[in-house]
Each structure stands twice: as structure tokens, then as C-alpha cells.
Design a protein around this motif. Structure first.
Motif, PDB file in Angstrom:
ATOM      1  N   TRP A  39       0.845  -1.196   0.000  1.00  0.00           N
ATOM      2  CA  TRP A  39       0.000   0.000   0.000  1.00  0.00           C
ATOM      3  C   TRP A  39       0.871   1.233   0.000  1.00  0.00           C
ATOM      4  CZ3 TRP A  39      -4.849  -1.061  -1.039  1.00  0.00           C
ATOM      5  CH2 TRP A  39      -5.333  -2.338  -0.710  1.00  0.00           C
ATOM      6  N   PRO A  40       0.452   2.315  -0.644  1.00  0.00           N
ATOM      7  CA  PRO A  40      -0.775   2.442  -1.414  1.00  0.00           C
ATOM      8  C   PRO A  40      -0.705   1.627  -2.708  1.00  0.00           C
ATOM      9  CG  PRO A  40       0.542   4.421  -1.679  1.00  0.00           C
ATOM     10  CD  PRO A  40       1.249   3.552  -0.679  1.00  0.00           C
ATOM     11  N   PHE A  41      -1.859   1.340  -3.259  1.00  0.00           N
ATOM     12  CA  PHE A  41      -1.965   0.606  -4.512  1.00  0.00           C
ATOM     13  C   PHE A  41      -1.244   1.407  -5.592  1.00  0.00           C
ATOM     14  CE2 PHE A  41      -4.112  -0.297  -8.532  1.00  0.00           C
ATOM     15  CZ  PHE A  41      -4.121  -1.680  -8.540  1.00  0.00           C
ATOM     16  N   SER A  42      -0.347   0.744  -6.352  1.00  0.00           N
ATOM     17  CA  SER A  42       0.452   1.499  -7.320  1.00  0.00           C
ATOM     18  C   SER A  42       0.533   0.840  -8.699  1.00  0.00           C
ATOM     19  CB  SER A  42       1.876   1.691  -6.781  1.00  0.00           C
ATOM     20  OG  SER A  42       2.493   0.424  -6.589  1.00  0.00           O
ATOM     21  N   CYS A  43      -0.262  -0.186  -8.938  1.00  0.00           N
ATOM     22  CA  CYS A  43      -0.207  -0.895 -10.221  1.00  0.00           C
ATOM     23  C   CYS A  43      -0.899  -0.086 -11.320  1.00  0.00           C
ATOM     24  CB  CYS A  43      -0.899  -2.256 -10.115  1.00  0.00           C
ATOM     25  SG  CYS A  43      -0.148  -3.353  -8.914  1.00  0.00           S
ATOM     26  N   ARG A  44      -0.354  -0.161 -12.520  1.00  0.00           N
ATOM     27  CA  ARG A  44      -0.968   0.499 -13.685  1.00  0.00           C
ATOM     28  C   ARG A  44      -2.267  -0.225 -14.029  1.00  0.00           C
ATOM     29  NH1 ARG A  44       0.288   4.272 -16.606  1.00  0.00           N
ATOM     30  NH2 ARG A  44      -0.341   4.603 -18.740  1.00  0.00           N
ATOM     31  N   VAL A  45      -3.316   0.537 -14.349  1.00  0.00           N
ATOM     32  CA  VAL A  45      -4.625  -0.026 -14.666  1.00  0.00           C
ATOM     33  C   VAL A  45      -4.977   0.354 -16.105  1.00  0.00           C
ATOM     34  CG1 VAL A  45      -7.078  -0.053 -14.071  1.00  0.00           C
ATOM     35  CG2 VAL A  45      -5.358   0.144 -12.260  1.00  0.00           C
ATOM     36  N   GLU A  46      -5.357  -0.659 -16.876  1.00  0.00           N
ATOM     37  CA  GLU A  46      -5.756  -0.450 -18.266  1.00  0.00           C
ATOM     38  C   GLU A  46      -7.194  -0.912 -18.433  1.00  0.00           C
ATOM     39  OE1 GLU A  46      -3.166  -1.621 -21.813  1.00  0.00           O
ATOM     40  OE2 GLU A  46      -4.697  -3.195 -21.764  1.00  0.00           O
ATOM     41  N   LEU A  47      -8.003  -0.091 -19.088  1.00  0.00           N
ATOM     42  CA  LEU A  47      -9.398  -0.423 -19.355  1.00  0.00           C
ATOM     43  C   LEU A  47      -9.586  -0.527 -20.855  1.00  0.00           C
ATOM     44  CD1 LEU A  47     -10.473   2.296 -16.954  1.00  0.00           C
ATOM     45  CD2 LEU A  47     -11.161  -0.051 -16.630  1.00  0.00           C
ATOM     46  N   ARG A  48     -10.236  -1.597 -21.290  1.00  0.00           N
ATOM     47  CA  ARG A  48     -10.487  -1.819 -22.708  1.00  0.00           C
ATOM     48  C   ARG A  48     -11.974  -2.051 -22.930  1.00  0.00           C
ATOM     49  NH1 ARG A  48      -6.721  -3.538 -26.220  1.00  0.00           N
ATOM     50  NH2 ARG A  48      -4.595  -3.325 -25.485  1.00  0.00           N
ATOM     51  N   VAL A  49     -12.555  -1.280 -23.816  1.00  0.00           N
ATOM     52  CA  VAL A  49     -13.893  -1.582 -24.303  1.00  0.00           C
ATOM     53  C   VAL A  49     -13.642  -2.356 -25.582  1.00  0.00           C
ATOM     54  CG1 VAL A  49     -16.081  -0.676 -25.127  1.00  0.00           C
ATOM     55  CG2 VAL A  49     -14.893   0.475 -23.254  1.00  0.00           C
ATOM     56  N   LEU A  50     -14.016  -3.630 -25.577  1.00  0.00           N
ATOM     57  CA  LEU A  50     -13.649  -4.523 -26.668  1.00  0.00           C
ATOM     58  C   LEU A  50     -14.500  -4.295 -27.911  1.00  0.00           C
ATOM     59  CD1 LEU A  50     -13.167  -7.816 -24.623  1.00  0.00           C
ATOM     60  CD2 LEU A  50     -11.481  -6.067 -25.171  1.00  0.00           C
ATOM     61  N   GLY A  51     -13.817  -4.224 -29.046  1.00  0.00           N
ATOM     62  CA  GLY A  51     -14.502  -4.091 -30.322  1.00  0.00           C
ATOM     63  C   GLY A  51     -15.186  -5.401 -30.688  1.00  0.00           C
ATOM     64  N   GLN A  52     -16.351  -5.308 -31.272  1.00  0.00           N
ATOM     65  CA  GLN A  52     -17.112  -6.494 -31.672  1.00  0.00           C
ATOM     66  C   GLN A  52     -17.383  -6.439 -33.179  1.00  0.00           C
ATOM     67  OE1 GLN A  52     -20.474  -7.560 -29.071  1.00  0.00           O
ATOM     68  NE2 GLN A  52     -19.971  -5.741 -27.868  1.00  0.00           N
ATOM     69  N   ARG A  55     -15.381  -4.498 -35.831  1.00  0.00           N
ATOM     70  CA  ARG A  55     -14.375  -3.786 -35.022  1.00  0.00           C
ATOM     71  C   ARG A  55     -13.601  -4.726 -34.090  1.00  0.00           C
ATOM     72  NH1 ARG A  55     -15.074   2.354 -33.657  1.00  0.00           N
ATOM     73  NH2 ARG A  55     -15.215   2.919 -35.815  1.00  0.00           N
ATOM     74  N   ARG A  56     -13.791  -6.012 -34.237  1.00  0.00           N
ATOM     75  CA  ARG A  56     -13.090  -6.960 -33.360  1.00  0.00           C
ATOM     76  C   ARG A  56     -11.590  -6.699 -33.433  1.00  0.00           C
ATOM     77  NH1 ARG A  56     -14.466 -13.116 -32.258  1.00  0.00           N
ATOM     78  NH2 ARG A  56     -12.764 -13.491 -30.820  1.00  0.00           N
ATOM     79  N   GLY A  57     -10.967  -6.544 -32.287  1.00  0.00           N
ATOM     80  CA  GLY A  57      -9.543  -6.227 -32.213  1.00  0.00           C
ATOM     81  C   GLY A  57      -9.260  -4.733 -32.207  1.00  0.00           C
ATOM     82  N   ASP A  58     -10.252  -3.910 -32.534  1.00  0.00           N
ATOM     83  CA  ASP A  58     -10.113  -2.455 -32.526  1.00  0.00           C
ATOM     84  C   ASP A  58     -10.691  -1.932 -31.214  1.00  0.00           C
ATOM     85  OD1 ASP A  58      -9.729   0.194 -33.224  1.00  0.00           O
ATOM     86  OD2 ASP A  58     -11.527   0.290 -34.474  1.00  0.00           O
ATOM     87  N   ASP A  59      -9.996  -2.219 -30.123  1.00  0.00           N
ATOM     88  CA  ASP A  59     -10.488  -1.873 -28.791  1.00  0.00           C
ATOM     89  C   ASP A  59     -10.277  -0.394 -28.490  1.00  0.00           C
ATOM     90  OD1 ASP A  59     -10.810  -4.603 -28.687  1.00  0.00           O
ATOM     91  OD2 ASP A  59      -9.107  -4.947 -27.361  1.00  0.00           O
TER      92      ASP A  59
END
Length: 116
Positions: A39-52, A55-59
Motif C-alpha cells: 500500500w498504497p496501490f500502485s499498479c498500472r490499470v488499463e481499461l479496454r472496451v472490446l470491439g465487436q 471492429r473486433r480487435g479495434d479496442d
């Protein structure tokens, strides 16, 4: 064994992001292993909205590095930390309005990746 987290997603934005961005909040929760985690939390966070479909693979991807001075990333003392009033990540709503590919059959997939 690891951190207990949840994601808060505001489809039409939150606060100053209202009606312009999809807002994401990464929230730390009190967990069974907090005593042995860093602590404190220090990891990098990545968010992906997945392409369907076509657009599959175009996140749509956004990421952030937590601020160690922000109380949102300290060790939780109750059920969950209070998320800061400013979203950690935001995606412009325009990318979702431009002909689809991220929502099909009323379904959107969001992937969260935490990296050391």
C-alpha cells in the motif's frame, strides 16, 4: 490472493464528464489479503472496451497510473474506498455513436488489466 476491486462505469459520464465521456472509476475494496499487500496501490490499470463484429480487435483503450498521494488508493479501512470525484479514465461518447462496433445486441464488453 490479491487486491479486491470493483469498477464503476458511468455510461453518460460523471461530474464534468457528464454527457461527453463514459467515465470509469477503479475502486479498492477491503479484502482478506490486505495485510500482506503493498500500500498504497500502485499498479498500472488499463481499461479496454472490446470491439465487436467488424471492429473486433479495434479496442477503445485508456489507462492510468494511480497517484500514491490520493486517498482512493490507500488501504481500505471500511467496505470500499471512496472514489475520487474525477474519473480515473474517460472515453469520449463520440466513439460509441459513430456507427457501432462496441455495442452489439445491447452488450458491451469491458476488460480491466492490472499490471505491476
Amino acid at each position: 490472493m490479491g487486491y479486491k476491486v470493483c469498477m464503476r462505469l458511468y455510461m453518460n459520464g460523471h461530474g464534468r464528464e457528464w454527457k461527453s465521456n463514459m467515465s470509469f472509476f477503479f475502486v479498492l475494496m477491503k479484502g482478506n489479503y490486505d495485510g500482506i499487500l503493498q500500500w498504497p496501490f500502485s499498479c498500472r490499470v488499463e481499461l479496454r472496451v472490446l470491439g465487436q463484429g467488424d471492429r473486433r480487435g479495434d479496442d477503445a483503450v485508456v489507462s492510468f497510473q494511480p497517484d500514491p498521494q490520493n486517498a482512493s488508493f490507500a488501504r481500505p479501512v471500511c467496505g470500499m474506498n471512496v472514489a475520487d470525484d474525477v474519473p480515473q479514465c474517460a472515453l469520449p461518447l463520440d466513439i460509441f455513436r459513430r456507427g457501432g462496433g462496441y455495442v452489439e445486441n445491447d452488450t458491451m464488453f469491458v476488460k480491466v488489466v492490472v499490471r505491476n
